[in-house]
Design an enzyme around this catalytic site. Structure first.
Site, mmCIF file in Angstrom:
data_model
loop_
_atom_site.group_PDB
_atom_site.id
_atom_site.type_symbol
_atom_site.label_atom_id
_atom_site.label_comp_id
_atom_site.label_asym_id
_atom_site.label_seq_id
_atom_site.Cartn_x
_atom_site.Cartn_y
_atom_site.Cartn_z
ATOM 1 N N ASP A 1 -3.829 14.085 4.190
ATOM 2 C CA ASP A 1 -3.294 14.883 5.291
ATOM 3 C C ASP A 1 -2.519 16.101 4.806
ATOM 4 O O ASP A 1 -2.673 17.206 5.346
ATOM 5 C CB ASP A 1 -2.360 14.029 6.162
ATOM 6 C CG ASP A 1 -3.114 12.985 6.965
ATOM 7 O OD1 ASP A 1 -4.273 13.241 7.332
ATOM 8 O OD2 ASP A 1 -2.540 11.912 7.230
ATOM 9 N N ARG B 1 -13.372 19.179 -6.042
ATOM 10 C CA ARG B 1 -13.067 19.897 -7.272
ATOM 11 C C ARG B 1 -13.466 19.057 -8.484
ATOM 12 O O ARG B 1 -13.503 17.830 -8.397
ATOM 13 C CB ARG B 1 -11.570 20.219 -7.329
ATOM 14 C CG ARG B 1 -11.156 21.247 -6.282
ATOM 15 C CD ARG B 1 -9.661 21.416 -6.198
ATOM 16 N NE ARG B 1 -9.307 22.379 -5.173
ATOM 17 C CZ ARG B 1 -8.072 22.584 -4.732
ATOM 18 N NH1 ARG B 1 -7.073 21.877 -5.235
ATOM 19 N NH2 ARG B 1 -7.830 23.491 -3.790
ATOM 20 N N GLU C 1 6.846 -18.466 0.614
ATOM 21 C CA GLU C 1 7.092 -18.646 2.042
ATOM 22 C C GLU C 1 7.198 -17.339 2.822
ATOM 23 O O GLU C 1 6.901 -17.306 4.014
ATOM 24 C CB GLU C 1 8.368 -19.473 2.251
ATOM 25 C CG GLU C 1 8.293 -20.867 1.658
ATOM 26 C CD GLU C 1 7.106 -21.672 2.173
ATOM 27 O OE1 GLU C 1 6.707 -21.476 3.340
ATOM 28 O OE2 GLU C 1 6.559 -22.479 1.404
ATOM 29 N N HIS D 1 -8.749 11.534 10.924
ATOM 30 C CA HIS D 1 -7.365 11.419 11.385
ATOM 31 C C HIS D 1 -6.978 12.772 11.977
ATOM 32 O O HIS D 1 -7.283 13.823 11.410
ATOM 33 C CB HIS D 1 -6.443 11.046 10.224
ATOM 34 C CG HIS D 1 -5.013 10.804 10.614
ATOM 35 N ND1 HIS D 1 -4.645 10.220 11.814
ATOM 36 C CD2 HIS D 1 -3.851 11.067 9.953
ATOM 37 C CE1 HIS D 1 -3.331 10.119 11.867
ATOM 38 N NE2 HIS D 1 -2.823 10.630 10.746
#
Length: 336
Positions: free
Chosen positions: A82, A48, A226, A107
């Protein structure tokens, strides 16, 4: 073991003269469309008007609205989010599909969960690069490529596997090899990996460990280095050579501590939670929940994003990254 294919397993000229419409021009859409074009295939982008269509034009792609792109296409490769695919498919793709055409995906979500029910005359296949769009494009331009998955859902013409293999070659996956799977397997394992490990598990683990150190009185900056910053160093080692390379590269202190403490962190309770997540994926509960979330304009997702952005770990992380030149540069490019 899964069956594998490489470039020499692809029959020459299968897609010669075929018109390919790539629907969507996001990260994967852009990468795959450009790779297919650079492979000498006839590609048009269906999108679009707006930011994506402007980007496609700037990249030198032929750009049409979705319906027009589909009308002349022999293969329609659907790379929309999706949650948007079924709506666009019903309104703009299906009414314009030629008889005997192919539809393809990266997918299997919409096919597996019956959001798209293809006509019987259509070939339906999947080609899923195992890497983000920018990596799919970058490795292609370097002459290598990312590995991928291929699957056949419907073989109406008897040529679906030929098309899938040739398509995978066109986007560069055959250079690294593709594995044969099914729409069901690709969808369910992909969702499980995202939720339990790659996105959900890792983010929850590092956030919790960061909070423990801060609650114990340590400076947030030290906690960040860490529990967050060094994650990439470890993941890169695992990516390159598995756990063996990682354990071989870290200190004996880290190896002994990791091997003895790790199983008490990811324990039977954690594994039980993984099975619950897998069950929700297999029985369609997650898919239903996610589809409804999209229909309500992502009410829950947006609230969670907002809360996440306000977390101390994110605030401290932005400050630390701004002082690291190569990370600061990457974040500037992302904003653009």
């Amino acid at each position: 073991m899964a069956e594998m294919f490489y470039e020499n397993d692809v029959e020459p000229g299968v897609l010669s003269g075929k018109k390919i419409a790539v629907i969507g021009y996001g990260s994967q859409g852009r990468a795959q469309a450009l790779n297919l074009k650079d492979s000498g295939l006839d590609v048009v982008v269906g999108v679009r008007p707006g930011k994506s269509s402007n980007a496609a034009v700037e990249d030198g792609m032929v750009v049409k609205d979705v319906a027009s792109a589909v009308e002349s296409a022999d293969i329609v490769h659907i790379l929309l989010p999706d949650e948007a695919q079924s709506i666009v498919y019903k309104k703009e793709i299906e009414p314009n599909l030629k008889k005997g055409a192919s539809i393809s995906f990266s997918h299997g979500f919409n096919i597996h969960y019956n959001q798209i029910i293809p006509r019987e005359d259509l070939d339906v296949f999947l080609v899923a690069p195992k890497g983000p769009g920018h990596t799919v494009r970058e490795t292609f331009t370097q002459g290598i490529g990312v590995p991928g998955l291929i699957a056949i859902y419907q073989d109406a013409t008897g040529n679906a596997m030929k098309y899938a293999k040739s398509f995978a070659k066109g986007i560069g996956c055959m250079r690294a090899g593709v594995y044969v799977t099914t729409f069901k397997e690709e969808t369910e394992t992909d969702l499980f990996g995202e939720q339990v490990d790659l996105c959900g598990g890792i983010s929850a683990l590092i956030k919790a460990s960061f909070e423990v150190l801060v609650d114990a009185g340590y400076q947030p900056e030290m906690a960040y280095f860490e529990t967050v910053h060094e994650v990439k160093l470890i993941v890169d080692l695992i990516h390159e050579g598995g756990l063996e390379r990682m354990w071989d590269s870290v200190s004996n202190t880290a190896e002994y501590g990791g091997m003895t403490v790790g199983p008490s962190i990811i324990n039977e309770e954690s594994v039980d939670a993984m099975y619950i997540a897998l069950d929700r994926i297999q029985n369609g509960q997650f898919a239903k929940e996610f589809i409804l979330e999209g229909l309500t304009n992502y009410t829950v997702l947006r609230a969670m994003e907002r809360l996440e952005s306000e977390h101390l770990m994110e605030t401290v992380g932005k400050e630390i990254r701004s002082n690291i030149p190569w990370l600061a540069d990457k974040n500037k490019k992302t904003k653009k």
